[in-house]
Design an enzyme around this catalytic site. Structure first.
Site, mmCIF file in Angstrom:
data_model
loop_
_atom_site.group_PDB
_atom_site.id
_atom_site.type_symbol
_atom_site.label_atom_id
_atom_site.label_comp_id
_atom_site.label_asym_id
_atom_site.label_seq_id
_atom_site.Cartn_x
_atom_site.Cartn_y
_atom_site.Cartn_z
ATOM 1 N N ARG A 104 -10.049 80.618 -4.306
ATOM 2 C CA ARG A 104 -10.028 82.058 -4.018
ATOM 3 C C ARG A 104 -10.275 82.211 -2.515
ATOM 4 O O ARG A 104 -11.311 81.787 -2.001
ATOM 5 C CB ARG A 104 -11.105 82.796 -4.808
ATOM 6 C CG ARG A 104 -11.344 84.201 -4.278
ATOM 7 C CD ARG A 104 -12.203 85.040 -5.186
ATOM 8 N NE ARG A 104 -11.460 85.442 -6.358
ATOM 9 C CZ ARG A 104 -11.832 86.446 -7.174
ATOM 10 N NH1 ARG A 104 -12.943 87.120 -6.939
ATOM 11 N NH2 ARG A 104 -11.099 86.768 -8.219
ATOM 12 N N HIS A 131 -2.862 87.893 -7.303
ATOM 13 C CA HIS A 131 -3.938 87.538 -8.250
ATOM 14 C C HIS A 131 -3.266 87.176 -9.585
ATOM 15 O O HIS A 131 -3.412 87.880 -10.584
ATOM 16 C CB HIS A 131 -4.883 88.730 -8.411
ATOM 17 C CG HIS A 131 -6.197 88.383 -9.039
ATOM 18 N ND1 HIS A 131 -6.559 87.094 -9.381
ATOM 19 C CD2 HIS A 131 -7.255 89.177 -9.394
ATOM 20 C CE1 HIS A 131 -7.759 87.110 -9.916
ATOM 21 N NE2 HIS A 131 -8.209 88.349 -9.939
ATOM 22 N N GLN A 134 -5.098 86.955 -13.156
ATOM 23 C CA GLN A 134 -5.476 88.232 -13.752
ATOM 24 C C GLN A 134 -4.303 88.851 -14.514
ATOM 25 O O GLN A 134 -4.468 89.380 -15.618
ATOM 26 C CB GLN A 134 -5.957 89.197 -12.659
ATOM 27 C CG GLN A 134 -6.421 90.525 -13.202
ATOM 28 C CD GLN A 134 -7.699 90.431 -14.013
ATOM 29 O OE1 GLN A 134 -8.701 89.914 -13.526
ATOM 30 N NE2 GLN A 134 -7.681 90.909 -15.254
ATOM 31 N N ASP A 220 -6.896 99.697 -9.492
ATOM 32 C CA ASP A 220 -7.812 98.705 -8.932
ATOM 33 C C ASP A 220 -8.600 99.397 -7.829
ATOM 34 O O ASP A 220 -8.272 100.530 -7.446
ATOM 35 C CB ASP A 220 -6.978 97.523 -8.381
ATOM 36 C CG ASP A 220 -7.811 96.337 -7.918
ATOM 37 O OD1 ASP A 220 -9.018 96.291 -8.223
ATOM 38 O OD2 ASP A 220 -7.249 95.450 -7.245
ATOM 39 N N CYS A 260 -8.728 95.365 -13.434
ATOM 40 C CA CYS A 260 -9.149 93.959 -13.393
ATOM 41 C C CYS A 260 -10.658 93.807 -13.257
ATOM 42 O O CYS A 260 -11.201 92.749 -13.560
ATOM 43 C CB CYS A 260 -8.429 93.221 -12.279
ATOM 44 S SG CYS A 260 -8.833 93.793 -10.618
ATOM 45 N N ARG A 288 -9.384 86.460 -19.625
ATOM 46 C CA ARG A 288 -9.294 85.525 -18.497
ATOM 47 C C ARG A 288 -9.692 84.125 -18.978
ATOM 48 O O ARG A 288 -9.081 83.122 -18.615
ATOM 49 C CB ARG A 288 -10.243 85.949 -17.363
ATOM 50 C CG ARG A 288 -9.889 87.263 -16.670
ATOM 51 C CD ARG A 288 -8.695 87.128 -15.768
ATOM 52 N NE ARG A 288 -8.826 86.104 -14.761
ATOM 53 C CZ ARG A 288 -9.428 86.258 -13.557
ATOM 54 N NH1 ARG A 288 -9.925 87.429 -13.227
ATOM 55 N NH2 ARG A 288 -9.484 85.260 -12.685
#
Ligand code: CP
Ligand code: NVA
Length: 308
Positions: A104, A131, A134, A220, A260, A288
């Site tokens: 990440r 991402h 996700q 988001d 998310c 996830r």
């Protein structure tokens, strides 16, 4: 030896996603029945974090443990990466000691350069641009609730960020449409994310128009990690982009809401929507774990038959 990386959603084909979802369903069922499944015993995952995380760290770490392997957390703050060691050198060394790596970080180029110098599969655990893990979980969750996402309308309300870019890539692969509502100055850049087909998205300035007929409404944070200096400006620019009950009422009656997480109640989403009956955010977060277990199994073992 041939192996694959997972750096962006378009790295996998639809057929590979169908396989992953089938595995994730089985792995989830086994896990819920407390049945041990250790196909990755003796395998080690290195997780490199240059940004904060709750879900990504926990789901990869717990996931690897549950598959019989081990996970090692590396923060760039206390490794030599944070003191200027070239990412290429770090990749060469780390990938000689572990079997799979998750990163990440900020610039997408860092995961690309790491992968180019890695002897083992590399997974993007979020960059400024994408991402993908996700969205694998989000689509898996949509399918659990509503069946196929093909032909559906996903309304993206807010920033044209890493999540938005990844939804747009997923729309081409799964053949659905994204209604993207962003404020002026926060427009998407389709070319930069390799979008070929304009049939899979439509741009809106008015979020209320974007949610019309939507099967799924998603948003988001207004300020993603790395953009903190713009927080106050963004609060002004996105003021009309809060997904509240009135906005949700314009979507299809059975529309789902996704985020998310982490979420800011009262900013990009009202508490009423986030905690309301259309919200599936907790399943989205849990998935996830199951989808990434399937992803690691696939990257390390290829297609397997256990449970099929
Ligand atoms: N959604 C997500 O990636 O959460 P974390 O930042 O907590 O990992
Ligand atoms: N777009 C957000 C997602 C966090 C999981 C960020 O990049 O900070």
């Amino acid at each position: 030896m041939q192996f694959k990386h997972f750096l962006k959603f378009s790295d996998f084909s639809r057929e590979e996603y169908e396989y992953l979802f089938q595995r994730a369903r089985w792995i989830k069922r086994e896990f819920k029945q407390y049945r041990q499944y250790w196909p990755l015993s003796d395998r080690t995952l290195a997780m490199i974090f240059d940004k904060s995380s709750t879900r990504t760290r926990l789901s990869f770490e717990a996931g690897m443990h549950q598959l019989g392997g081990a996970a090692i957390y590396l923060s760039t703050r206390d490794t030599q990466l944070g003191r200027g060691e070239p990412v290429e050198d770090a990749a060469r060394v780390i990938s000689r000691m572990v079997d799979i790596v998750m990163i990440r970080t900020y610039e997408h180029d860092i995961v690309k350069r790491f992968a180019e110098n890695s002897r083992v599969p590399v997974i993007n655990g979020l960059t400024d641009k994408y991402h993908p893990c996700q969205i694998v979980s989000d689509i898996f969750t949509y399918i659990e609730y509503r069946g196929s996402i093909t032909g559906k309308i996903v309304a993206w309300i807010g920033d044209s960020n890493n999540m938005c870019n990844t939804w747009l890539q997923a729309a081409e692969i799964f053949d659905f449409k994204v209604h993207v509502a962003t404020p002026p100055g926060y427009d998407i850049d389709p070319e930069q994310i390799g979008l070929i087909n304009t049939a899979h998205y439509e741009k809106f300035l008015n979020p209320r128009k974007a949610v019309l007929d939507a099967d799924l409404v998603t948003t988001d944070v207004w300020t993603s990690m790395g953009f903190e200096e713009e927080t106050e400006q963004r609060k002004n620019d996105f003021a009309e982009f809060c997904v509240n009950s009135e906005m949700m009422s314009l979507a299809k009656k059975d529309a789902l809401f996704m985020h998310c997480l982490p979420a800011h109640r009262g900013e990009e989403v009202s508490a009423e929507v986030l905690d309301g009956p259309q919200s599936v955010v907790w399943d989205e977060a849990e998935n996830r774990l199951h989808t990434q277990k399937a992803l690691m199994e696939y990257l390390l073992l290829g297609k397997v038959t256990a449970g099929n």
